[in-house]
Write a protein that holds these residues in place. Structure first.
Motif, PDB file in Angstrom:
ATOM      1  N   THR A 264     -21.483 -30.880   6.700  1.00 49.75           N
ATOM      2  CA  THR A 264     -20.807 -30.003   5.747  1.00 49.75           C
ATOM      3  C   THR A 264     -21.776 -28.988   5.164  1.00 49.75           C
ATOM      4  OG1 THR A 264     -19.221 -31.753   5.166  1.00 49.75           O
ATOM      5  CG2 THR A 264     -19.484 -29.936   3.608  1.00 49.75           C
ATOM      6  N   ARG A 265     -23.000 -29.451   4.857  1.00 52.63           N
ATOM      7  CA  ARG A 265     -24.031 -28.527   4.356  1.00 52.63           C
ATOM      8  C   ARG A 265     -24.356 -27.465   5.413  1.00 52.63           C
ATOM      9  NH1 ARG A 265     -29.317 -30.875   2.957  1.00 52.63           N
ATOM     10  NH2 ARG A 265     -29.625 -28.774   2.112  1.00 52.63           N
ATOM     11  N   THR A 268     -21.644 -24.886   5.448  1.00 50.63           N
ATOM     12  CA  THR A 268     -21.743 -24.002   4.285  1.00 50.63           C
ATOM     13  C   THR A 268     -22.811 -22.944   4.495  1.00 50.63           C
ATOM     14  OG1 THR A 268     -21.038 -25.794   2.802  1.00 50.63           O
ATOM     15  CG2 THR A 268     -22.154 -23.914   1.804  1.00 50.63           C
TER      16      THR A 268
END
Length: 333
Positions: A264-265, A268
């Motif tokens: 997820t990081r 992003t």
């Protein structure tokens, strides 16, 4: 006022030189396609052009940093996809082992396959991009992950040896992005290693003791006799082994959660880099357009200007020819 021939001649030479300089300057502009070729032509304009060239060079540097970071992120994403595939295979093998109907040979085969998946995970996490390891923090020159082995050289876990500091990249003036490179967050510190150690140890217990313990009659053992304590404990462990393996599925899902959080990081950061890349491209087009307006010549306009200057130059030459032909005899006739 009396005008002498010498004054007339000097004025002619002066005007001829002025027109010739204009023609030469315009010719230089047409041939080079640049408004100025040296600072003395127009100091203020040259200063602005130099500043624009510096800005374009910085923009290109930032653009390369953004592209390099995007390639880095894409490599990370691909590596974690392989890690996820391996984790899913391990989950399937644990679930298969926990159904309580597998014999020793099947559990041994499952254990061996899990150990191969551990090797695959380490290989994926040690992926490098352009000679730099992508999950080692700021330590990009050494493989960040290593396989943990027991005294018999059997694979039992994963160890992180990299840095916990993220790699920083400047993608615009005073804009810095931290790439997610701390591999410790992927494995949850020591949690992944502890989980794998426990998993392999439990499977080894089953493989090494299933047949021996299956031949022991629990009722024949006196629970009050200290000599039977270890055997009874082993029988209890064997009886609860399948349930214990089932509970490990939940632990495995938590480890997969650490990987999903890391992904997820990455997503992003990837979106941020995409936006930064679009801004960088827009700024590049704007800077180059401004530079072109200030530096490049309009060829058609300059050619017309050249034609007019040549006409003035030729006219001056023609008039000068008539003036130079005048002598003292023209005045005494």
């Amino acid at each position: 006022m009396r005008v002498s021939s010498n004054v007339t001649y000097n004025d002619f030479i002066k005007n001829l030189g002025t027109n010739a300089s204009k023609v030469q300057k315009t010719l230089n502009q047409i041939s080079s396609l640049k408004e100025v070729s040296k600072s003395s032509d127009n100091p203020l304009l040259v200063s602005k052009i130099m500043n624009l060239n510096v800005a374009i060079a910085r923009n290109e540097t930032f653009g390369q940093e953004i592209k390099d970071s995007q390639d880095w992120i894409n490599t990370q994403f691909g590596a974690l996809q392989h890690v996820n595939d391996s984790m899913n295979n391990i989950r399937r093998l644990v679930q298969h082992s926990a159904n309580g109907t597998q014999d020793v040979d099947e559990i041994k085969a499952n254990r061996n396959e899990i150990q191969q998946e551990i090797l695959g995970i380490v290989e994926s996490l040690n992926t490098n991009f352009d000679g730099r390891y992508i999950f080692g923090g700021t330590n990009t020159t050494e493989p960040p992950f290593s396989v943990v082995r027991d005294a018999n050289d059997a694979v039992i876990g994963i160890e992180y040896n990299g840095s916990t500091t993220e790699v920083s990249r400047e993608i615009a003036d005073s804009v810095v992005v931290d790439l997610p490179t701390n591999g410790e967050k992927i494995v949850g510190g020591s949690e992944m290693n502890d989980f794998l150690n426990g998993l392999i140890e439990d499977m080894d217990f089953y493989i090494n003791n299933k047949e021996r313990l299956s031949g022991i009659d629990r009722d024949s053992l006196d629970p009050d006799d200290p000599a039977n304590a270890d055997t009874l404990a082993e029988l209890d462990r064997l009886d609860g082994w399948a349930q214990g393996m089932s509970s490990k599925i939940g632990d495995l899902d938590k480890r997969k959660g650490d990987i999903a959080e890391f992904q997820t990081r990455i997503d992003t950061i990837a979106n941020r880099l995409k936006s930064a890349g679009a801004r960088n491209e827009t700024e590049k087009l704007s800077l180059k357009s401004t530079l072109s307006d200030r530096q490049d010549v309009d060829v058609a306009e300059k050619y017309m200007e050249y034609q007019n200057q040549m006409l003035a130059y030729q006219t001056t030459m023609a008039m000068g020819t008539k003036i130079m032909q005048t002598s003292i005899l023209d005045y005494v006739r």
